[in-house]
Design an enzyme around this catalytic site. Structure first.
Site, PDB file in Angstrom:
ATOM      1  N   ARG B  23       0.818  -1.227   0.000  1.00 45.86           N
ATOM      2  CA  ARG B  23       0.000   0.000   0.000  1.00 45.86           C
ATOM      3  C   ARG B  23       0.852   1.277   0.000  1.00 45.86           C
ATOM      4  O   ARG B  23       0.464   2.289   0.585  1.00 45.86           O
ATOM      5  CB  ARG B  23      -0.974   0.037   1.188  1.00 45.86           C
ATOM      6  CG  ARG B  23      -2.062  -1.010   1.089  1.00 45.86           C
ATOM      7  CD  ARG B  23      -3.272  -0.674   1.959  1.00 45.86           C
ATOM      8  NE  ARG B  23      -4.158  -1.826   2.045  1.00 45.86           N
ATOM      9  CZ  ARG B  23      -5.048  -2.163   1.114  1.00 45.86           C
ATOM     10  NH1 ARG B  23      -5.207  -1.416   0.058  1.00 45.86           N
ATOM     11  NH2 ARG B  23      -5.806  -3.227   1.267  1.00 45.86           N
ATOM     12  N   ARG B  27      -3.710   6.239   0.705  1.00 46.59           N
ATOM     13  CA  ARG B  27      -4.314   7.374   1.401  1.00 46.59           C
ATOM     14  C   ARG B  27      -3.378   8.180   2.296  1.00 46.59           C
ATOM     15  O   ARG B  27      -3.683   9.317   2.651  1.00 46.59           O
ATOM     16  CB  ARG B  27      -5.496   6.878   2.251  1.00 46.59           C
ATOM     17  CG  ARG B  27      -6.790   6.769   1.452  1.00 46.59           C
ATOM     18  CD  ARG B  27      -7.968   6.668   2.400  1.00 46.59           C
ATOM     19  NE  ARG B  27      -8.082   5.317   2.959  1.00 46.59           N
ATOM     20  CZ  ARG B  27      -8.682   5.021   4.096  1.00 46.59           C
ATOM     21  NH1 ARG B  27      -9.205   5.986   4.838  1.00 46.59           N
ATOM     22  NH2 ARG B  27      -8.778   3.768   4.515  1.00 46.59           N
ATOM     23  N   ARG B  36      -7.328  10.871  -6.051  1.00 38.85           N
ATOM     24  CA  ARG B  36      -8.513  10.088  -5.658  1.00 38.85           C
ATOM     25  C   ARG B  36      -9.760  10.967  -5.737  1.00 38.85           C
ATOM     26  O   ARG B  36     -10.810  10.546  -6.239  1.00 38.85           O
ATOM     27  CB  ARG B  36      -8.289   9.562  -4.244  1.00 38.85           C
ATOM     28  CG  ARG B  36      -9.438   8.820  -3.593  1.00 38.85           C
ATOM     29  CD  ARG B  36      -9.536   7.395  -4.116  1.00 38.85           C
ATOM     30  NE  ARG B  36     -10.587   6.667  -3.394  1.00 38.85           N
ATOM     31  CZ  ARG B  36     -11.880   6.866  -3.573  1.00 38.85           C
ATOM     32  NH1 ARG B  36     -12.303   7.751  -4.442  1.00 38.85           N
ATOM     33  NH2 ARG B  36     -12.780   6.164  -2.884  1.00 38.85           N
ATOM     34  N   ASP B  73      -7.126  -3.294  -7.121  1.00 39.83           N
ATOM     35  CA  ASP B  73      -7.695  -3.947  -5.945  1.00 39.83           C
ATOM     36  C   ASP B  73      -7.930  -5.410  -6.296  1.00 39.83           C
ATOM     37  O   ASP B  73      -8.255  -5.724  -7.445  1.00 39.83           O
ATOM     38  CB  ASP B  73      -9.016  -3.287  -5.562  1.00 39.83           C
ATOM     39  CG  ASP B  73      -9.534  -3.798  -4.228  1.00 39.83           C
ATOM     40  OD1 ASP B  73      -9.242  -3.164  -3.206  1.00 39.83           O
ATOM     41  OD2 ASP B  73     -10.206  -4.859  -4.202  1.00 39.83           O
ATOM     42  N   TYR B 149     -14.585 -12.793  -0.026  1.00 47.02           N
ATOM     43  CA  TYR B 149     -15.364 -11.562  -0.227  1.00 47.02           C
ATOM     44  C   TYR B 149     -16.672 -11.870  -0.950  1.00 47.02           C
ATOM     45  O   TYR B 149     -17.705 -11.266  -0.671  1.00 47.02           O
ATOM     46  CB  TYR B 149     -14.545 -10.543  -1.017  1.00 47.02           C
ATOM     47  CG  TYR B 149     -13.505  -9.833  -0.176  1.00 47.02           C
ATOM     48  CD1 TYR B 149     -13.864  -8.777   0.655  1.00 47.02           C
ATOM     49  CD2 TYR B 149     -12.178 -10.225  -0.198  1.00 47.02           C
ATOM     50  CE1 TYR B 149     -12.907  -8.124   1.427  1.00 47.02           C
ATOM     51  CE2 TYR B 149     -11.217  -9.583   0.580  1.00 47.02           C
ATOM     52  CZ  TYR B 149     -11.591  -8.531   1.388  1.00 47.02           C
ATOM     53  OH  TYR B 149     -10.650  -7.898   2.160  1.00 47.02           O
TER      54      TYR B 149
END
Lengths: 341, 341
Positions: B23, B27, B36, B73, B149
């Protein structure tokens, strides 16, 4: 009268392994849900001895496990120390957040004896209602796991705030762990004096720690608890459950001196067996999802565990608590299979 | 031009270990947050090659890591197969729930090539913008983690529904894993053809499985992916990351044949080193919470990892992704310390 459960914890292999299940008293049982509705909120249930003793005994009556475990919650210790706690429906526990050393002073050890009095009364009532060949397990959370809930203010996915604080403010965090460790000793000693035959430390979040922090915040406090309780109550075994500790399980058992150790679902049982002394009882590691599934998969998994642990001190259990949607008939079938072993 | 990152994956110890961080594009970087906001939603960002390539390259420009990882992702694969996906702000991914074998037929492999076209274009643009001595990592989720998921319909605390389904409906669940395995091969092969120097399989939830299910749903599909890709692209190494696989890491590496393996934060690095071949590159295992904390704790943890892995093929990385509140200066200090090693 001999308790097979305690004999296994004393390092003696049992011809038929004793069995109990984490969260055996709980939401999957209709008789539990009835009492829960009667009690109102969860903390009221934990602090009403007649009701808490009743739900502790419910699974024993229905399935005849070899041990009952006090119905309570690991967060009743911070609650008893005056740290606010509430359980929001469907959301889990909510607590004030611990931020700095100054917050540790807000934990009031003076109020502990009065606050835990109803819990000790539950222990007494349960012991009186339990047949002599069955064991009563007292318990507390591992200090690190309790600290996790306090630092996060509730449950957490990754406990990042707690881990970061442990790195950033080692002295402050150590102070919190130390206070919780001493309070845990007081709390477990009182449970033993009230009639618990053994005590178990649930360190559910031990596995989120890197090995150095695991040594510091899981192994050290556990070793201290085992040592002090062992000197005061030489015949009362302590069971540790450092969940998801993976490759660190051997060091945990060796350094802490626990008599028994819970093995979680993810741990390879063969690894645990080959890395742990034959004098230490292994407890676990059936997948609660296999119990939820039932049928052939449950039978196969159960048989595998029984076979692997046949020749050593062993207590049959899950690797984590019973899942609420589990049908009680699956539990009955499981207990029956272990009985036939 | 030699890429130190690929040399480490080829089993060669590097005088100064290559470094990248899971990552690293994300963010915690203000320049990421700006892009973003410009992109609108997360899927739009992943499927707009200019923007996705830009965020992939941002951390390289700022910190000079040895490898960039495609910004995407793991759920973009089911998305590309026509399985609904959206990211709710602060809630994580939301997907339709997979229930039975019949749902597997709703995964439409025919639409995969068109759907992944913008992602492959991101790979091309990134490779073109990346200096030749730096590597570009393509990736996919491990089939089990992607299945998690899909079965849960999003994130989950314990993945109990997935595990119970794997026990209850082994054939149906196996069918889902098999389809995802073949689609993952197609997806990763396309990334390699577009310019990825290596590919990594993120099996984030591998650790929730009992050892038998781990063999079935993590090791077997990974071995198949490594085998097929290895025959088509003999010089492209595959990195596996079976997160929280604990004691099972040795078997995973041995059976799957991955060239490199990610070591999570909880795993004892000494255990990993002593249980893995010297020809396999170890990648990890700095605690992202130590990076968030910074200062002396970060320096100490970093030095410890560098010391332990000095004599073997090693890629410096975290044991899990960068936490969003991490100050970028901590990342700069970390990279600087690894460079000086």
């Amino acid at each position: 009268m001999t308790k097979p459960f305690l004999a296994a914890l004393a390092g003696q292999r049992q011809p038929r392994p004793p069995v109990w299940l984490m969260r055996q008293a709980g939401r999957y049982l209709p008789e539990y849900r009835a009492i829960r509705a009667q009690a109102g909120d969860f903390i009221a249930l934990c602090t009403t001895p007649e009701l808490a003793a009743e739900v502790t005994l419910q699974p024993i009556r229905r399935f005849g496990m070899d041990a009952a475990i006090l119905f309570s919650d690991i967060l009743m210790l911070p609650w008893a120390l005056g740290w606010g706690l509430r359980f929001a429906e469907g959301e889990g526990p909510i607590l004030p957040q611990w931020n700095t050393e100054a917050d540790t002073a807000r934990l009031d050890t003076a109020r502990l004896p009065d606050a835990i009095a109803p819990i000790l009364q539950t222990v007494r009532l349960t012991r009186a209602g339990l047949e002599p060949h069955r064991a009563l397990i007292g318990f507390a959370g591992g200090p690190f796991t309790v600290a996790c809930y306090m630092v996060e203010g509730g449950g957490s996915k990754d406990h990042a705030r707690t881990r970061a604080l442990a790195y950033q403010d080692p002295i402050g965090f150590r102070g919190l762990i130390d206070l919780l460790t001493e309070a845990t000793i007081t709390y477990l000693a009182a449970q033993i004096e009230a009639g618990a035959d053994t005590v178990m430390l649930f360190d559910s979040w031990a596995g989120v720690l890197s090995p150095l922090l695991f040594d510091e915040h899981v192994i050290k406090p556990t070793a201290r608890i085992v040592d002090v309780l062992g000197r005061r109550f030489p015949h009362v075994p302590v069971i540790g459950f450092p969940r998801l500790s993976g490759t660190l399980i051997g060091r945990y058992v060796e350094v802490t001196g626990v008599c028994g150790v819970g093995i979680d679902t993810a741990t390879d049982l063969r690894f645990a067996i080959s890395h742990l002394s034959d004098l230490v009882a292994i407890q676990g590691n059936l997948d609660p999802a296999a119990l939820l599934a039932g049928g052939a998969a449950l039978q196969r998994e159960t048989a595998r565990i029984l076979r692997l642990c046949r020749d050593r001190p062993f207590i049959f259990n899950l690797g984590h608590g019973i899942l609420p949607p589990t049908p009680p008939e699956h539990v009955a079938a499981l207990i029956e299979q272990v009985r036939r072993a």
